[in-house]
Design a protein around this motif. Sequence first.
Motif, PDB file in Angstrom:
ATOM      1  N   LYS A  66      30.942  51.589 119.419  1.00 35.63           N
ATOM      2  CA  LYS A  66      29.256  50.241 119.767  1.00 35.63           C
ATOM      3  C   LYS A  66      28.165  50.517 120.651  1.00 35.63           C
ATOM      4  O   LYS A  66      28.936  50.074 121.459  1.00 35.63           O
ATOM      5  N   PHE A  70      25.320  43.612 118.937  1.00 33.44           N
ATOM      6  CA  PHE A  70      26.563  42.605 118.615  1.00 33.44           C
ATOM      7  C   PHE A  70      25.707  41.755 116.887  1.00 33.44           C
ATOM      8  O   PHE A  70      24.333  40.898 116.923  1.00 33.44           O
ATOM      9  N   THR A  71      26.645  42.227 115.989  1.00 38.99           N
ATOM     10  CA  THR A  71      25.937  41.764 114.997  1.00 38.99           C
ATOM     11  C   THR A  71      26.427  39.953 114.913  1.00 38.99           C
ATOM     12  O   THR A  71      27.401  39.011 115.721  1.00 38.99           O
ATOM     13  N   GLU A  73      27.959  38.105 112.514  1.00 37.34           N
ATOM     14  CA  GLU A  73      29.481  38.326 112.107  1.00 37.34           C
ATOM     15  C   GLU A  73      30.418  38.460 113.686  1.00 37.34           C
ATOM     16  O   GLU A  73      31.380  37.508 113.611  1.00 37.34           O
ATOM     17  N   GLU A  74      29.762  39.570 114.583  1.00 36.23           N
ATOM     18  CA  GLU A  74      30.552  39.336 116.058  1.00 36.23           C
ATOM     19  C   GLU A  74      30.555  38.010 116.854  1.00 36.23           C
ATOM     20  O   GLU A  74      31.563  37.647 117.203  1.00 36.23           O
ATOM     21  N   GLU A  75      29.223  37.680 116.745  1.00 33.44           N
ATOM     22  CA  GLU A  75      29.621  36.665 117.594  1.00 33.44           C
ATOM     23  C   GLU A  75      30.068  35.009 116.862  1.00 33.44           C
ATOM     24  O   GLU A  75      30.952  35.021 117.990  1.00 33.44           O
ATOM     25  N   LEU A  77      32.741  35.387 115.398  1.00 33.63           N
ATOM     26  CA  LEU A  77      34.022  36.096 116.346  1.00 33.63           C
ATOM     27  C   LEU A  77      34.630  35.901 116.946  1.00 33.63           C
ATOM     28  O   LEU A  77      35.517  35.231 117.640  1.00 33.63           O
ATOM     29  N   ILE A  78      33.116  35.906 118.130  1.00 32.41           N
ATOM     30  CA  ILE A  78      34.076  35.920 119.477  1.00 32.41           C
ATOM     31  C   ILE A  78      34.244  34.587 119.808  1.00 32.41           C
ATOM     32  O   ILE A  78      35.295  33.589 120.920  1.00 32.41           O
ATOM     33  N   GLN A  95      39.719  42.246 117.642  1.00 30.90           N
ATOM     34  CA  GLN A  95      39.191  42.426 116.819  1.00 30.90           C
ATOM     35  C   GLN A  95      37.908  42.983 116.268  1.00 30.90           C
ATOM     36  O   GLN A  95      37.403  41.890 115.175  1.00 30.90           O
ATOM     37  N   LEU A  96      37.355  43.599 117.482  1.00 33.40           N
ATOM     38  CA  LEU A  96      36.075  43.947 117.181  1.00 33.40           C
ATOM     39  C   LEU A  96      36.371  45.106 117.375  1.00 33.40           C
ATOM     40  O   LEU A  96      36.264  45.368 118.759  1.00 33.40           O
ATOM     41  N   ARG A  99      34.672  47.515 119.834  1.00 35.97           N
ATOM     42  CA  ARG A  99      33.156  46.863 121.331  1.00 35.97           C
ATOM     43  C   ARG A  99      35.223  46.985 122.382  1.00 35.97           C
ATOM     44  O   ARG A  99      36.077  46.560 122.173  1.00 35.97           O
ATOM     45  N   VAL A 104      32.679  42.294 125.480  1.00 40.36           N
ATOM     46  CA  VAL A 104      32.418  41.772 125.228  1.00 40.36           C
ATOM     47  C   VAL A 104      32.444  40.313 126.160  1.00 40.36           C
ATOM     48  O   VAL A 104      32.084  39.215 125.765  1.00 40.36           O
TER      49      VAL A 104
END
Length: 325
Positions: A66, A70-71, A73-75, A77-78, A95-96, A99, A104
């Motif tokens: 990608k 970052f979306t 949701e991704e943010e 999760l990080i 987990q992404l 990415r 990250v």
Amino acid sequence: MGRPPCCDKANVKKGPWTPEEDAKLLAYTSTHGTGNWTNVPQRAGLKRCGKSCRLRYTNYLRPNLKHENFTQEEEDLIVTLHAMLGSRWSLIANQLPGRTDNDVKNYWNTKLSKKLRQRGIDPITHRPIADVMHSIGTLAIRPPQPPGTPPNGSYLPAPPLPLVHDVAYHAAGILPPPTPQQQAVIARVDADAPASPAADHGQQQLKWSDFLADDAAVAVKSEAQQVLVQYHHEAAVAVKSEAQQVLAQYNHESAVAANGGGVLAAAGSSSGAGGGGDDGAAAFIDAILDCDKETGVDQLIAELLADPAYYSGSSSSSSEMGWGC
DNA sequence: AAGGCGGTCAACCGCCGGGAT
DNA sequence: CATCCCGGCGGTTGACCGCCT
């Protein structure tokens, strides 16, 4: 003897990749696949180190990457994973989808850590900065002891537990079971978690969730303790780098008043920094780090953290630490 | 218009564990 | 068993870009 060198380091190109180089690498990997990166530059006709080829491919050329922002949701999760795992970027990136660990890591360093700070959250410990500063204040009012002085009962309780590396704390039997939200994230991490060292020796493979379920696993406990010791060191270094900025807002005068000069003044004078203010803050952290080295506290921390009673305030270990230098 | 400044991110560096010799 | 390299990882650097003065 060992293997021959992977490449002629004096004769490899460095710096940004050109479209031609990208095309060569892509053409090679699409027909031969990845692996054996040592031979890739020669076979692909590139004057690059194999390591550089691998990096370029995994971070930029690999399919399904990608490249958009970052979306939310991704943010989220990080941030959650960083609170649990620390800076294990490859685990977090797993987990992404799409990415890379580099993505990250860069995103964290340039955006997320700042966002957290703006919200008053310490990006290292994931606790309110006020709490972190309180911890520093708590440490500061430990009275300095001359070398060889036997420990006494005047030390204050240890600072609050950090949230970071909570998995490790669970493993050591220190923290209660995770929340459902944490469990959901842990389940996702499990899917791609690396095998534990025990798995390589024909033993049952452990996953992160095992860390939560079986605090009796000696190997896991040992690993957890190492993480905790590392945390203490990393946190101290990180705090040092920010101390001058953040401590400027800290009520320095009240801390000094509370400890009657205490470590801050002692550290300031011992470093010749003139004591007090920002110099005193930096010197204070320096003094802590020096103290760790001189007293071997690093090793003691491991023992200390293995004792859950310490965190309930009933351990005798804390009074045996010998904090003074 | 030009220079300073800060943010971003690709790439490099150095370390470590595991494996090859 | 010792030595050395590979692959992977996290930390750091530096080129580039856009914004501001």
